[in-house]
Scaffold this active site. Structure first.
Site, PDB file in Angstrom:
ATOM      1  N   CYS A  31       0.842  -1.189   0.000  1.00 27.03           N
ATOM      2  CA  CYS A  31       0.000   0.000   0.000  1.00 27.03           C
ATOM      3  C   CYS A  31       0.885   1.250   0.000  1.00 27.03           C
ATOM      4  CB  CYS A  31      -0.914  -0.001   1.221  1.00 27.03           C
ATOM      5  SG  CYS A  31      -2.060   1.385   1.267  1.00 27.03           S
ATOM      6  N   VAL A  32       0.741   2.051  -1.032  1.00 21.79           N
ATOM      7  CA  VAL A  32       1.541   3.271  -1.114  1.00 21.79           C
ATOM      8  C   VAL A  32       1.035   4.326  -0.138  1.00 21.79           C
ATOM      9  CG1 VAL A  32       2.226   2.858  -3.489  1.00 21.79           C
ATOM     10  CG2 VAL A  32       0.103   4.111  -3.008  1.00 21.79           C
TER      11      VAL A  32
END
Length: 680
Positions: A487-488
């Site tokens: 997850c950025v």
């Protein structure tokens, strides 16, 4: 022999019960036999009534006054054969024997101690053909087991503990062997004047063994007085009478390392310094160094008593100094030696990927509207609508922020490195050849479950065989257990250990955005109704709450989409990577190997399963030699050199544009040489 030089005496006692044979006079002996090594004492055995033997005094001295006395006098050593003990003595005979006791009645009078006189012994005892006579009690009436047990358990007779004084020059004799052949002086009453025996023991003298084996008495209640040497007399004495005790609570005083250990004080009860040590033979070689033909000499280490007590104190102090040195070294904690692309803070409690910190922006988008709500909306809603609305909003904000921190700064389930180290590549391997690692399909034993087989792969970076559903993240540079995705917005991987926090974060953010929209709209509408104004005038009065309505609507869309998507994935029993990779195959070849065949069970397995422990323990102190971690701290590790392992996660500096000739090396050198000639 010595027996021929002594004065003539009565050779044999009066034979009463024909127990003792008659011997010829001593003058008839012309040839003396060799010395007897074993002294025959069977003639000293007395009868049960004390009267079955001779009653004639021996030697005719003062003993004639006591006719009942059998062998209570010491005579000269010339009247007995030379043994290994008496043959060593060169003392001359006394003119007259001295009685030990004046009267002896009953059965005690029938016993002749081995330290007693040998003058009553037959003259033939010195000959080579001498055979000791046996009494009827010793030959025909052997000792029963009860008598033998009683004899062994009984104490020493008074004749053994009787103190005596050796007069003249014989008083300085300390040998175990020669003490029995000396002259005994007058009897004294106190045991304190007893002369201590020599340093010989029961097992180191040959004569002692002979006397112990040849002087056994079969009569119950009687003991041969010289069957045991004088070295055991202190052992037979009462402990309280001599005040013998052992002090075990003594402390060793501290000494310098150069001071040799003190030896205990020598007393008359001490063993000799060479006790139980090998003796020297005729050639001067000790027993430990003698030649052993056909045998193997085993080596042994030094015994522990040779180590002085101070060495233990020094060793303990050395260990303490070493422990302090290690504590001062402060090797650090595990996170300082971790080789992944992860950054840590607060002593390894928080971790995040070493990338652009987008998670800070994500956290700001959560915290900023909450602060604005508590400043511009919560007080008015508390007093005009209900206090429950701000409290509920605070609880939702707390859940959202807490789950965000856990999902973004916790361990997602990083697998340990270097568990299955791959052998280094050989020099003859071609770099352009096929890869040595690839997907491996582990076949099950049953053909019916072939559809549920899952592939596993060896990770060359982490050097381990990844378990099912584990993948290597190229951004984190770690193998994560049950990885869902990277997850950025969290700047962290979502794996087995933090997936529940991630789902709680996106779901609570969705609810919090809806709650923010509803609370701000309620504030504007209630104010419009209370003052009976238009909606535009109410928005003009509460501009910040109206702005938060739009902000909540914008922030609601993305978290709501993520929440619905992960609810769908959990119901199917799949992760994001598994769902996306399954679309590479046709629908007939798509299988969900980890589903529970029920969407409720699948939700329960994901959301209610326990959180597994971390494989590293980044906050734990580092142990030197841990194969999961590096040998140096992260900021002390040497630069990674270029190798065949690839360039993954390595910073590559941009190459400068090269000028000049870029051909082969030979042509390049020749070209440079020609240019130099032209310039010259």
């Amino acid at each position: 022999m010595a027996s021929e030089e002594g004065p003539s005496r009565s050779a044999s006692p009066t034979n009463v019960d024909n127990t003792f044979p008659q011997y010829p006079p001593r003058a008839e002996l012309t040839v003396a036999g060799p010395p007897s090594l074993i002294s025959s004492r069977m003639t000293d055995i007395g009868t049960e009534d004390g009267q079955g033997s001779d009653t004639t005094p021996r030697g005719g001295g003062p003993s004639s006054a006591n006719p009942n006395r059998r062998s209570g006098f010491y005579s000269d050593t010339q009247s007995r054969p030379e043994t290994s003990g008496t043959g060593l003595s060169s003392r001359g005979p006394w003119a007259q024997s001295v009685p030990l006791r004046q009267q002896l009645t009953g059965k005690r009078g029938s016993i002749a101690g081995s330290i007693g006189s040998a003058g009553g012994r037959p003259i033939s005892a010195a000959s080579r053909s001498h055979v000791p006579s046996l009494t009827s009690h010793g030959f025909f009436r052997p000792m029963s087991s009860q008598k033998l047990q009683a004899q062994r358990g009984a104490g020493r007779p008074p004749t053994m503990n009787r103190p005596y004084v050796i007069t003249g020059e014989a008083g300085a004799r300390n040998s175990v062997i020669s003490t029995g052949s000396g002259r005994i002086g007058a009897q004294i009453a106190e045991d304190a004047e007893l002369r201590m025996p020599s340093r010989g023991t029961e097992m180191t003298e040959q004569e002692t063994m002979e006397r112990m084996t040849a002087n056994t008495s079969p009569i119950n209640g009687f003991f041969p007085t010289s069957s045991v040497t004088d070295s055991v007399r202190p052992l037979q004495s009462p402990v309280d009478a001599r005040n013998i005790n052992v002090e075990m609570n003594k402390d060793y005083r501290e000494e310098s390392p150069t001071t040799p250990p003190r030896s205990p004080t020598r007393t008359s009860r001490s063993f000799r310094s060479s006790f139980l040590m090998p003796r020297m033979n005729e050639s001067g070689i000790t027993g430990s160094n003698r030649e052993i033909e056909g045998g193997e000499k085993l080596q042994s280490a030094a015994s522990s008593p040779n180590i002085p007590p101070q060495s233990y104190e020094r060793q303990r102090a050395r260990f303490k100094r070493r422990a302090k040195r290690q504590n001062r070294a402060n090797l650090g904690k595990n996170y300082e030696y971790f080789e992944g692309n992860t950054v840590f803070c607060l002593g390894g409690r928080f971790q995040n990927t070493k990338q652009r910190p987008i998670n800070i922006a994500t956290g700001s988008l959560i915290v900023l509207p909450c602060i604005l709500f508590f400043i511009f909306s919560a007080p008015w809603i508390w007093h005009n609508i209900s206090p429950a609305i701000p409290v509920t909003f605070a609880y939702l904000a707390y859940i959202c922020v807490s789950s965000f921190l856990h999902a973004s700064a916790s361990d997602p389930g990083i697998l340990p490195r270097n568990l299955h180290k791959f052998p280094p590549p050989e020099m003859e391997d071609s770099p352009t050849g096929p890869p040595t690692t690839d997907w491996v399909l582990v076949h099950s034993a049953e053909a019916s479950t072939a559809a549920m087989e899952v592939p596993i792969k060896y990770c060359k970076t982490c050097q381990l065989w990844r378990p099912p559903r584990a993948h290597h993240c190229r951004l984190c540079d770690n193998c994560v257990e049950t990885q869902d995705h990277h997850c950025v917005w969290l700047n962290n991987c979502v794996g087995r250990r933090n997936y529940r926090y991630f789902f709680t974060f996106v779901s609570s953010a969705t609810v919090l955005a809806l709650y923010l929209i509803g609370a701000c709209l309620a504030q504007i509408l209630v104010y419009k109704n209370q003052h009976h104004i238009s909606f535009g005038h109410a928005v003009n009065h509460f501009r910040v709450p109206f702005a938060m309505v739009f902000f909540g609507f914008l922030t609601f869309l993305y978290p709501a989409a993520l929440t619905g998507y992960h609810i769908f994935l959990m119901a199917r029993g799949e992760t994001t990577r598994e769902y996306l990779n399954s679309h590479k195959f046709p629908k007939s070849d798509r299988y969900r190997a980890f589903t529970q065949a029920n969407w409720l069970k699948n939700w329960f397995v994901v959301l209610c399963r326990p959180r597994p422990p971390t494989y590293y323990g980044f906050k734990v102190k580092y142990n030197q030699g841990d194969q999961r971690l590096g040998s140096h701290r992260r900021w002390q590790q040497p630069a990674v050199s270029d190798s065949k392992e690839g360039m993954e996660m390595q910073n590559v500096s941009p190459q400068l544009p090269q000028t000049g000739f870029m051909g082969p090396t030979a042509l390049r050198n020749s070209n440079n040489g020609s240019t130099a000639e032209v310039r010259a």
